[in-house]
Design a protein around this motif. Structure first.
Motif, PDB file in Angstrom:
ATOM      1  N   TYR A 138     -11.677  14.125   3.225  1.00 57.04           N
ATOM      2  CA  TYR A 138     -11.844  15.338   3.929  1.00 57.04           C
ATOM      3  C   TYR A 138     -10.544  16.175   4.417  1.00 57.04           C
ATOM      4  CZ  TYR A 138     -16.066  12.420   4.318  1.00 57.04           C
ATOM      5  OH  TYR A 138     -17.165  11.547   3.895  1.00 57.04           O
ATOM      6  N   LEU A 139     -10.637  17.252   4.793  1.00 56.94           N
ATOM      7  CA  LEU A 139      -9.413  18.006   4.989  1.00 56.94           C
ATOM      8  C   LEU A 139      -8.372  18.068   4.353  1.00 56.94           C
ATOM      9  CD1 LEU A 139     -10.119  17.430   9.199  1.00 56.94           C
ATOM     10  CD2 LEU A 139     -10.612  19.377   7.854  1.00 56.94           C
ATOM     11  N   GLU A 140      -8.530  17.955   3.281  1.00 55.61           N
ATOM     12  CA  GLU A 140      -7.191  17.845   2.120  1.00 55.61           C
ATOM     13  C   GLU A 140      -6.356  18.887   2.404  1.00 55.61           C
ATOM     14  OE1 GLU A 140      -9.055  17.569  -1.815  1.00 55.61           O
ATOM     15  OE2 GLU A 140      -6.900  17.168  -2.625  1.00 55.61           O
ATOM     16  N   GLU A 141      -6.728  19.866   2.743  1.00 54.74           N
ATOM     17  CA  GLU A 141      -5.846  21.122   2.858  1.00 54.74           C
ATOM     18  C   GLU A 141      -4.572  20.591   3.841  1.00 54.74           C
ATOM     19  OE1 GLU A 141      -9.147  21.182   3.806  1.00 54.74           O
ATOM     20  OE2 GLU A 141      -9.427  22.397   5.657  1.00 54.74           O
ATOM     21  N   PHE A 142      -4.787  19.742   4.708  1.00 54.72           N
ATOM     22  CA  PHE A 142      -3.655  19.374   5.756  1.00 54.72           C
ATOM     23  C   PHE A 142      -2.454  18.469   4.762  1.00 54.72           C
ATOM     24  CE2 PHE A 142      -6.699  18.937   9.442  1.00 54.72           C
ATOM     25  CZ  PHE A 142      -6.698  20.403   9.637  1.00 54.72           C
ATOM     26  N   GLY A 143      -2.844  18.452   3.669  1.00 53.55           N
ATOM     27  CA  GLY A 143      -1.785  17.495   2.745  1.00 53.55           C
ATOM     28  C   GLY A 143      -2.453  16.229   2.683  1.00 53.55           C
ATOM     29  N   LEU A 144      -2.220  15.448   1.678  1.00 54.65           N
ATOM     30  CA  LEU A 144      -2.891  13.887   1.425  1.00 54.65           C
ATOM     31  C   LEU A 144      -2.625  12.949   2.755  1.00 54.65           C
ATOM     32  CD1 LEU A 144      -2.531  13.625  -2.273  1.00 54.65           C
ATOM     33  CD2 LEU A 144      -4.472  14.287  -1.016  1.00 54.65           C
ATOM     34  N   PRO A 145      -1.115  12.915   3.147  1.00 54.77           N
ATOM     35  CA  PRO A 145      -1.136  12.121   4.163  1.00 54.77           C
ATOM     36  C   PRO A 145      -1.810  12.284   5.394  1.00 54.77           C
ATOM     37  CG  PRO A 145       1.065  12.681   3.109  1.00 54.77           C
ATOM     38  CD  PRO A 145      -0.094  13.385   2.702  1.00 54.77           C
ATOM     39  N   GLU A 146      -2.222  13.652   5.711  1.00 56.02           N
ATOM     40  CA  GLU A 146      -2.761  13.996   6.912  1.00 56.02           C
ATOM     41  C   GLU A 146      -4.056  14.089   6.820  1.00 56.02           C
ATOM     42  OE1 GLU A 146      -1.239  14.987  10.014  1.00 56.02           O
ATOM     43  OE2 GLU A 146       0.820  14.635   9.427  1.00 56.02           O
ATOM     44  N   ALA A 147      -4.765  14.239   5.794  1.00 56.80           N
ATOM     45  CA  ALA A 147      -6.238  14.213   5.684  1.00 56.80           C
ATOM     46  C   ALA A 147      -6.927  13.147   6.128  1.00 56.80           C
ATOM     47  CB  ALA A 147      -6.591  14.244   3.893  1.00 56.80           C
ATOM     48  N   ILE A 148      -8.234  13.226   6.224  1.00 54.57           N
ATOM     49  CA  ILE A 148      -8.876  12.312   6.677  1.00 54.57           C
ATOM     50  C   ILE A 148      -9.469  11.550   5.195  1.00 54.57           C
ATOM     51  CG2 ILE A 148     -11.195  11.585   7.598  1.00 54.57           C
ATOM     52  CD1 ILE A 148     -11.130  13.666   9.639  1.00 54.57           C
ATOM     53  N   TRP A 149      -9.285  10.131   5.238  1.00 58.21           N
ATOM     54  CA  TRP A 149      -9.394   9.534   4.287  1.00 58.21           C
ATOM     55  C   TRP A 149     -10.675   8.435   5.053  1.00 58.21           C
ATOM     56  CZ3 TRP A 149      -7.577  10.067  -0.782  1.00 58.21           C
ATOM     57  CH2 TRP A 149      -6.556  10.662  -0.778  1.00 58.21           C
ATOM     58  N   GLU A 150     -11.797   8.420   3.994  1.00 60.40           N
ATOM     59  CA  GLU A 150     -12.937   7.363   4.483  1.00 60.40           C
ATOM     60  C   GLU A 150     -12.757   6.170   3.716  1.00 60.40           C
ATOM     61  OE1 GLU A 150     -16.891   8.967   4.333  1.00 60.40           O
ATOM     62  OE2 GLU A 150     -17.921   7.069   4.336  1.00 60.40           O
ATOM     63  N   LEU A 151     -12.584   4.896   4.183  1.00 61.22           N
ATOM     64  CA  LEU A 151     -12.097   3.928   3.609  1.00 61.22           C
ATOM     65  C   LEU A 151     -13.249   2.896   3.789  1.00 61.22           C
ATOM     66  CD1 LEU A 151      -8.440   3.973   4.571  1.00 61.22           C
ATOM     67  CD2 LEU A 151      -9.398   4.851   2.371  1.00 61.22           C
ATOM     68  N   THR A 152     -13.118   1.897   3.202  1.00 68.73           N
ATOM     69  CA  THR A 152     -13.995   0.596   3.259  1.00 68.73           C
ATOM     70  C   THR A 152     -12.959  -0.712   3.273  1.00 68.73           C
ATOM     71  OG1 THR A 152     -16.249   1.247   2.466  1.00 68.73           O
ATOM     72  CG2 THR A 152     -15.818  -1.013   2.682  1.00 68.73           C
ATOM     73  N   VAL A 153     -12.901  -1.704   4.465  1.00 67.84           N
ATOM     74  CA  VAL A 153     -11.953  -2.499   4.377  1.00 67.84           C
ATOM     75  C   VAL A 153     -12.649  -3.865   4.724  1.00 67.84           C
ATOM     76  CG1 VAL A 153     -10.080  -0.960   5.421  1.00 67.84           C
ATOM     77  CG2 VAL A 153     -11.688  -2.140   6.923  1.00 67.84           C
ATOM     78  N   GLU A 154     -11.757  -4.868   4.287  1.00 61.34           N
ATOM     79  CA  GLU A 154     -12.387  -6.189   4.494  1.00 61.34           C
ATOM     80  C   GLU A 154     -11.151  -7.044   4.808  1.00 61.34           C
ATOM     81  OE1 GLU A 154     -14.569  -7.631   0.802  1.00 61.34           O
ATOM     82  OE2 GLU A 154     -13.715  -9.362   1.377  1.00 61.34           O
ATOM     83  N   ASP A 155     -11.563  -7.824   6.240  1.00 62.72           N
ATOM     84  CA  ASP A 155     -10.644  -8.613   6.997  1.00 62.72           C
ATOM     85  C   ASP A 155      -9.207  -7.757   7.186  1.00 62.72           C
ATOM     86  OD1 ASP A 155     -12.482 -10.612   6.918  1.00 62.72           O
ATOM     87  OD2 ASP A 155     -11.671 -11.525   5.086  1.00 62.72           O
ATOM     88  N   PHE A 156      -9.444  -6.714   7.758  1.00 65.63           N
ATOM     89  CA  PHE A 156      -8.196  -5.871   7.894  1.00 65.63           C
ATOM     90  C   PHE A 156      -7.578  -6.346   9.218  1.00 65.63           C
ATOM     91  CE2 PHE A 156      -5.985  -2.086   9.714  1.00 65.63           C
ATOM     92  CZ  PHE A 156      -5.752  -1.430   8.497  1.00 65.63           C
ATOM     93  N   PRO A 157      -6.343  -6.904   9.146  1.00 63.79           N
ATOM     94  CA  PRO A 157      -5.827  -7.670  10.420  1.00 63.79           C
ATOM     95  C   PRO A 157      -5.313  -6.650  11.426  1.00 63.79           C
ATOM     96  CG  PRO A 157      -4.334  -7.842   8.574  1.00 63.79           C
ATOM     97  CD  PRO A 157      -5.343  -6.926   8.316  1.00 63.79           C
ATOM     98  N   VAL A 158      -5.684  -7.000  12.841  1.00 65.84           N
ATOM     99  CA  VAL A 158      -5.449  -6.067  13.740  1.00 65.84           C
ATOM    100  C   VAL A 158      -5.145  -6.999  15.135  1.00 65.84           C
ATOM    101  CG1 VAL A 158      -6.021  -4.040  13.074  1.00 65.84           C
ATOM    102  CG2 VAL A 158      -7.564  -5.229  14.474  1.00 65.84           C
ATOM    103  N   VAL A 159      -4.438  -6.433  15.962  1.00 66.21           N
ATOM    104  CA  VAL A 159      -4.218  -7.274  17.186  1.00 66.21           C
ATOM    105  C   VAL A 159      -4.738  -6.174  18.386  1.00 66.21           C
ATOM    106  CG1 VAL A 159      -2.812  -8.147  19.173  1.00 66.21           C
ATOM    107  CG2 VAL A 159      -2.377  -8.646  16.866  1.00 66.21           C
ATOM    108  N   VAL A 160      -5.572  -6.678  19.507  1.00 70.69           N
ATOM    109  CA  VAL A 160      -6.283  -5.815  20.465  1.00 70.69           C
ATOM    110  C   VAL A 160      -5.042  -5.607  21.718  1.00 70.69           C
ATOM    111  CG1 VAL A 160      -7.894  -5.483  22.365  1.00 70.69           C
ATOM    112  CG2 VAL A 160      -8.477  -6.610  20.272  1.00 70.69           C
TER     113      VAL A 160
END
Lengths: 189, 322
Positions: free
Chosen positions: A142-164
Motif C-alpha cells: 500500500y502507498l507504493e507512491e512513497f517509494g518502495l522502502p517507504e510504502a506499507i508492506w503487509e507481511l506474514t512472519v514466523e518466529d520473528f525475534p524481538v526484545v521488549v
C-alpha cells in the motif's frame, strides 16, 4: 523465550514485560517516515491497522518479473525515534498494539503504550537477513507512491525475534540504560 | 558473465573450484570488465563483513554474559553475518551512502571511470545488492537507481602505483545520523582545546549514540581541519583495519583509552545494556586555524561494510584489500 501470536490484542501485549525475548508469529505492517507523517496528518490508512503491529522498516524488495510476486530480501529495523512526533497519535487513532523498531522511543510513545495497550519491540538493527528469513509471505503493498522502502508492506512472519524494551506499564529499558550510563559518564568525563 | 570475476569467498554452490581455475573464457571489453569488477566489489561489500571486523565482533560476542539480551543480540548478529554471506544478500537493508575511494596512477581518466562506477551502481541496485536508497533532497523523489545529485560519492586520489585500487564503504543512515562534530572548547562537557578535551567529546558522542547507531559501533575521528575536511577525514579513518596501530603514539594511546572507557558505560549491543559498546576507535588529525578546533566523529554500525580491490591490467580483480 515468549511467543506472541496473531491475532494480537491489547490484553496480550499487556502481558509482556521489559526484557522479555519474544518470537512473533502472524502479521506485520511496515511503516516508516512517510507513512507516519501521512497518518499523523489525518489521512485514512489504506489498510485497517486495528490490533496490528507496525514495523519501522524499509525493506529491500524484489519483484519476480514473470509472476509479479514480491519477495523481501532484506528487512531490518530502522531508527524509531524519528517517528516519535507521530507515533502516539498513530497508536491512539489506529489501535496499533505493537511497534517494532530499533533504538527505542520517547516519553510520548511510552505514555501511549500504557494508555492504549501497546508495546515497543526492539528488533536487532542491521540483522536484515535473519529477519527477512522470518518473513513467510508478502500479502500486500500500500502507498507504493512513497517509494518502495517507504510504502506499507503487509507481511506474514514466523518466529520473528524481538526484545521488549518498552512495555505497556510505563517501563523502558532505554530509559534505564540511559540513566545508568549517564551516572558512569559523569565519572569518566 | 558473473563467473568471469573471481568471487572473494564464493559460496560453493555458485562457484566450484573448477570455475576458479578455469574462468569463463568469454572476453569482455575493458569497460564491461571494469563494470563487472565494480559490481563484484559492491556485492561483496554489501553482503560480507570484512575479516578484521568479523573477528572483533566474534570476540565481543564471546565476552557478553550468556542468556542476556546483549548475548541474544550478538548471536543474531553472528547468524546475520553468516546468512548474508551464504545468500549473497545485503547484511543490512540500509545499504547506505555509497562511497568510493579510487586510487589511480597518473594519467587516469577520472570522468570516464565515474561513468563506469555509476553503471555498476545501477546494476547492483537492480540485482538487489543495493536498496533503492538515493532521494532527491528537494523533491523527495527516489529515482530507484541510486544515482542523483552527489550520489554515489566518489573520491579520487593519485598514487605512485601502476594499478588502480578501489575502496568502497556503504554507510547506513542510522549510524550516519549519530555521527557528529564538536567545536572546542565545549563548556557543557568541560572539554578544552587539548587531547583531554578530545577524549571527552568523543565519549560524549558514544553516550549520545546509544541505541540509535546499531552498536557495538566503530569510530573514525578527526581532530582539527575545517568543518568539511574534518568530517571527511573522520570518515576516511573507517578505511583502517581494526587491528592496525596508529603510527602516532599519542593517538594510539587515546584510541585505546576511548574504546576501554566507552565499554565501561554499559550501553552494550543495541543499547540493551552489556559489555561491548565500541569495537574500535581510529583517529587522525589535520591542521586548523587558530580560531577553530573541530573534532569530527564518524560512527559506524556493527554492520561495518567496507571492502577494496586492486584491479589488474585487464580490469579484473587481482586482490582483495580487506
Amino acid at each position: 523465550m515468549k511467543q506472541l501470536t496473531y491475532p494480537f490484542s491489547p490484553e496480550a501485549v499487556r502481558e509482556l514485560k521489559v526484557g522479555d525475548m519474544v518470537l512473533i508469529t502472524g502479521k506485520l505492517f511496515t511503516g516508516r517516515d512517510a507513512v507516519h507523517k501521512y497518518l499523523h496528518d489525518g489521512n485514512k490508512s489504506p489498510v485497517n491497522l486495528k490490533n496490528q503491529i507496525i514495523y519501522h522498516c524499509g525493506p529491500v524488495t524484489m519483484k519476480d518479473k514473470k509472476t509479479g510476486k514480491w519477495t523481501v530480501t532484506a528487512a531490518g529495523p530502522t531508527t524509531s525515534i524519528r517517528e516519535e512526533p507521530y507515533q502516539w497519535e498513530v497508536i491512539r487513532d489506529h489501535g496499533i498494539v505493537g511497534v517494532i523498531g530499533k533504538g527505542g522511543m520517547g516519553q510520548k510513545t511510552l505514555d501511549a503504550c500504557k494508555e492504549y495497550g501497546c508495546v515497543y519491540l526492539h528488533a536487532i538493527g542491521g540483522a536484515a537477513q535473519v529477519l527477512a528469513e522470518k518473513i513467510k509471505s508478502v500479502d500486500g503493498l500500500y502507498l507504493e507512491e512513497f517509494g518502495l522502502p517507504e510504502a506499507i508492506w503487509e507481511l506474514t512472519v514466523e518466529d520473528f525475534p524481538v526484545v521488549v524494551t518498552m512495555d505497556a506499564h510505563g517501563n523502558s529499558l532505554h530509559k534505564e540504560v540511559e540513566n545508568s550510563s549517564k551516572e558512569i559518564l559523569k565519572t569518566v568525563l | 558473465m558473473t563467473k568471469k570475476v573471481p568471487a572473494k569467498r564464493p559460496a560453493s554452490k555458485i562457484l566450484s573450484k573448477k570455475t576458479i581455475k578455469k574462468p569463463v573464457p568469454k572476453k569482455l571489453d575493458p569497460k564491461a570488465q571494469t563494470i563487472e569488477s565494480l559490481l563484484e566489489l559492491i556485492r561483496v561489500t554489501s553482503t560480507e563483513i570484512p575479516d578484521d571486523v568479523a573477528k572483533t565482533l566474534m570476540k565481543a560476542r564471546s565476552q557478553e554474559e550468556q542468556n542476556t539480551t546483549a548475548s541474544y543480540a550478538m548471536n543474531i548478529i553472528k547468524d546475520n553475518i553468516d546468512l548474508a554471506k551464504f545468500k549473497s544478500q545485503p547484511l543490512c537493508q540500509d545499504t547506505g551512502t555509497v562511497i568510493f575511494f579510487v586510487y589511480h596512477p597518473p594519467g587516469f581518466f577520472q570522468n570516464a571511470f565515474k561513468e563506469l562506477i555509476k553503471k555498476a551502481v545501477v546494476k547492483a541496485t537492480q540485482k538487489g545488492y543495493l536498496r533503492q536508497n538515493s532521494v532527491n533532497s528537494l523533491t523527495g523523489e527516489n529515482a530507484g537507481t541510486n544515482l542523483g545529485e552527489g550520489h554515489p560519492s566518489i573520491h579520487f586520489y593519485e598514487h605512485n602505483k601502476k594499478e588502480v585500487e578501489i575502496k568502497l564503504v556503504l554507510k547506513g543512515g542510522g549510524c550516519e545520523n549519530v555521527s557528529t562534530q564538536y567545536s572546542l572548547p565545549d563548556t557543557t562537557l568541560g572539554a578544552g582545546r587539548d587531547l583531554e578535551g578530545v577524549r571527552k567529546v568523543v565519549i560524549d558522542a558514544v553516550y549520545k549514540a546509544q541505541g540509535k547507531g546499531c552498536g557495538p559501533g566503530a569510530l573514525g575521528v578527526c581532530i582539527g581541519g575545517d568543518r568539511a575536511d574534518s568530517a571527511y577525514n573522520a570518515k576516511k579513518q573507517l578505511l583502517r583495519k581494526l587491528d592496525d596501530k596508529n603510527t602516532l603514539p599519542d593517538l594510539a594511546k587515546l584510541e585505546k583509552e576511548i574504546v576501554e572507557t566507552c565499554n565501561k558505560l554499559g550501553i552494550g549491543p543495541m543499547g540493551f545494556g552489556g559489555k561491548t559498546t565500541l569495537i574500535s576507535c581510529k583517529m587522525t588529525h589535520a591542521n586548523r586555524v587558530p580560531a577553530s578546533f573541530f573534532v569530527s566523529i564518524s560512527y559506524m554500525c556493527w554492520a561495518f561494510r567496507r571492502q577494496g580491490v586492486v584491479l589488474d591490467k585487464k580490469n579484473t580483480i587481482k586482490t582483495w584489500l580487506y
